[in-house]
Scaffold this motif. Sequence first.
Motif, PDB file in Angstrom:
ATOM      1  N   VAL A 189      -3.164  13.877   5.256  1.00 38.39           N
ATOM      2  CA  VAL A 189      -3.803  14.131   4.109  1.00 38.39           C
ATOM      3  C   VAL A 189      -2.533  14.473   3.091  1.00 38.39           C
ATOM      4  N   LEU A 190      -1.571  15.230   3.650  1.00 41.47           N
ATOM      5  CA  LEU A 190      -0.524  15.661   2.646  1.00 41.47           C
ATOM      6  C   LEU A 190       0.676  14.661   3.069  1.00 41.47           C
ATOM      7  N   LEU A 191       0.575  14.103   3.960  1.00 39.62           N
ATOM      8  CA  LEU A 191       1.691  12.960   4.259  1.00 39.62           C
ATOM      9  C   LEU A 191       3.133  13.527   4.269  1.00 39.62           C
ATOM     10  N   ASN A 192       3.222  14.809   4.910  1.00 43.35           N
ATOM     11  CA  ASN A 192       4.455  15.292   4.698  1.00 43.35           C
ATOM     12  C   ASN A 192       5.156  15.574   6.083  1.00 43.35           C
ATOM     13  N   LEU A 239       0.857  -1.171  -0.096  1.00 41.19           N
ATOM     14  CA  LEU A 239      -0.110  -0.071  -0.075  1.00 41.19           C
ATOM     15  C   LEU A 239       0.864   1.124   0.013  1.00 41.19           C
ATOM     16  N   GLN A 240       0.424   2.272  -0.843  1.00 46.62           N
ATOM     17  CA  GLN A 240       1.384   3.475  -0.782  1.00 46.62           C
ATOM     18  C   GLN A 240       0.105   4.707  -0.917  1.00 46.62           C
ATOM     19  N   PRO A 241      -0.308   4.968   0.276  1.00 45.75           N
ATOM     20  CA  PRO A 241      -1.306   6.000   0.127  1.00 45.75           C
ATOM     21  C   PRO A 241      -0.895   7.386  -0.528  1.00 45.75           C
ATOM     22  N   LYS A 242      -1.885   7.879  -0.912  1.00 49.81           N
ATOM     23  CA  LYS A 242      -1.677   9.156  -1.524  1.00 49.81           C
ATOM     24  C   LYS A 242      -2.442  10.399  -1.059  1.00 49.81           C
ATOM     25  N   PRO A 243      -2.204  11.437  -1.081  1.00 45.24           N
ATOM     26  CA  PRO A 243      -3.204  12.747  -0.524  1.00 45.24           C
ATOM     27  C   PRO A 243      -4.584  12.505  -0.870  1.00 45.24           C
ATOM     28  N   SER A 244      -5.474  12.626   0.045  1.00 44.17           N
ATOM     29  CA  SER A 244      -6.743  12.313  -0.296  1.00 44.17           C
ATOM     30  C   SER A 244      -7.748  13.693  -0.184  1.00 44.17           C
ATOM     31  N   ARG A 245      -8.207  14.207  -1.343  1.00 44.37           N
ATOM     32  CA  ARG A 245      -9.145  15.376  -1.214  1.00 44.37           C
ATOM     33  C   ARG A 245     -10.204  15.341  -0.390  1.00 44.37           C
ATOM     34  N   GLN A 246     -11.022  14.107  -0.546  1.00 44.37           N
ATOM     35  CA  GLN A 246     -12.003  13.868   0.426  1.00 44.37           C
ATOM     36  C   GLN A 246     -11.782  13.805   1.845  1.00 44.37           C
ATOM     37  N   LEU A 247     -10.638  13.395   2.204  1.00 45.80           N
ATOM     38  CA  LEU A 247     -10.243  13.518   3.865  1.00 45.80           C
ATOM     39  C   LEU A 247      -9.912  14.855   4.163  1.00 45.80           C
ATOM     40  N   ALA A 248      -9.387  15.725   3.156  1.00 47.45           N
ATOM     41  CA  ALA A 248      -8.945  17.022   3.319  1.00 47.45           C
ATOM     42  C   ALA A 248     -10.396  17.850   3.599  1.00 47.45           C
ATOM     43  N   GLY A 249     -11.362  17.679   2.611  1.00 41.48           N
ATOM     44  CA  GLY A 249     -12.543  18.250   2.776  1.00 41.48           C
ATOM     45  C   GLY A 249     -13.131  17.886   3.946  1.00 41.48           C
ATOM     46  N   PHE A 250     -13.285  16.506   4.473  1.00 41.27           N
ATOM     47  CA  PHE A 250     -13.896  16.411   5.573  1.00 41.27           C
ATOM     48  C   PHE A 250     -13.107  17.234   6.978  1.00 41.27           C
ATOM     49  N   LEU A 251     -11.900  16.928   6.838  1.00 39.04           N
ATOM     50  CA  LEU A 251     -11.258  17.638   8.066  1.00 39.04           C
ATOM     51  C   LEU A 251     -11.549  19.077   8.105  1.00 39.04           C
ATOM     52  N   VAL A 252     -11.161  19.656   7.075  1.00 38.29           N
ATOM     53  CA  VAL A 252     -11.903  21.334   6.947  1.00 38.29           C
ATOM     54  C   VAL A 252     -13.268  21.641   7.260  1.00 38.29           C
ATOM     55  N   ILE A 303       2.642  -9.566  10.056  1.00 35.69           N
ATOM     56  CA  ILE A 303       3.425  -8.657  10.386  1.00 35.69           C
ATOM     57  C   ILE A 303       3.470  -7.419   9.395  1.00 35.69           C
ATOM     58  N   TRP A 304       3.206  -6.094   9.843  1.00 34.63           N
ATOM     59  CA  TRP A 304       3.326  -4.856   8.896  1.00 34.63           C
ATOM     60  C   TRP A 304       4.516  -4.282   8.824  1.00 34.63           C
ATOM     61  N   ARG A 305       5.092  -4.010   7.587  1.00 38.18           N
ATOM     62  CA  ARG A 305       6.419  -3.256   7.516  1.00 38.18           C
ATOM     63  C   ARG A 305       6.073  -1.880   7.155  1.00 38.18           C
ATOM     64  N   VAL A 306       6.323  -0.945   7.845  1.00 40.26           N
ATOM     65  CA  VAL A 306       5.873   0.637   7.431  1.00 40.26           C
ATOM     66  C   VAL A 306       7.062   1.595   7.307  1.00 40.26           C
ATOM     67  N   TRP A 307       6.959   2.461   6.457  1.00 43.47           N
ATOM     68  CA  TRP A 307       7.874   3.309   6.509  1.00 43.47           C
ATOM     69  C   TRP A 307       7.359   4.898   6.509  1.00 43.47           C
ATOM     70  N   ASP A 308       8.049   5.659   7.422  1.00 47.98           N
ATOM     71  CA  ASP A 308       7.488   7.023   7.827  1.00 47.98           C
ATOM     72  C   ASP A 308       8.281   7.897   6.861  1.00 47.98           C
ATOM     73  N   GLY A 309       7.596   9.202   7.412  1.00 45.92           N
ATOM     74  CA  GLY A 309       8.166  10.305   6.481  1.00 45.92           C
ATOM     75  C   GLY A 309       9.801  10.548   6.330  1.00 45.92           C
ATOM     76  N   MET A 310      10.418  10.056   7.365  1.00 44.20           N
ATOM     77  CA  MET A 310      11.955  10.208   7.226  1.00 44.20           C
ATOM     78  C   MET A 310      12.515   8.904   6.716  1.00 44.20           C
ATOM     79  N   GLY A 311      11.706   8.294   6.156  1.00 47.61           N
ATOM     80  CA  GLY A 311      12.236   6.834   5.497  1.00 47.61           C
ATOM     81  C   GLY A 311      12.650   5.669   6.373  1.00 47.61           C
ATOM     82  N   GLN A 312      12.276   5.826   7.751  1.00 43.63           N
ATOM     83  CA  GLN A 312      12.568   4.833   8.551  1.00 43.63           C
ATOM     84  C   GLN A 312      11.693   3.849   8.461  1.00 43.63           C
TER      85      GLN A 312
END
Length: 155
Positions: A64-67, A12-25, A82-91
């Motif tokens: 949303v922005l995933l930054n 899975l490689q999530p991308k920014p969601s306009r729907q989630l942004a709209g809901f949060l706003v 088990i899940w393997r996940v990578w954060d915004g720092m690449g860790q």
Amino acid sequence: MSSTKSKEPLYLQPKPSRQLAGFLVLLHVTAAAVLPYLALPAWAMVFLGLLLAWSLYRNLRLYVLLNTRRSLLRLVWEVSGIWRVWDGMGQEFRARLAPDCYVHSHVVVLSLDLLDGGGRRAVVLLRDSLEPEALRLLRARLRAEHLRHRDKHED
């Protein structure tokens, strides 16, 4: 239905969601619109307004922005569970799916316990966050995992 263990890893490689942004706003603006109707001193309303602004900023960046460094940018659900996940720092982290995940046709909230004392992270996925096939596979596997755990606890 075959077990999760017989399937291949799910990437899975999530991308920014306009729907989630709209809901949060919408959520934060609605909360801010209520502030003038509260019987609070002006300084308290300003403080709450600033808290709402900070919450919106933080949640938009994180989910949303995933930054941010805590944003999860890539996830792999291994056949072992088990899940393997990578954060915004690449860790890279290893994680286990927490039981409080939420699965619905419109939204999936993954709650992951990072192994080795890394705390907990969440990923909010809407229809525009992932490719349709990846989201469909994720929902199916999460439901199968839920049934497997429920059956295990009933025995």
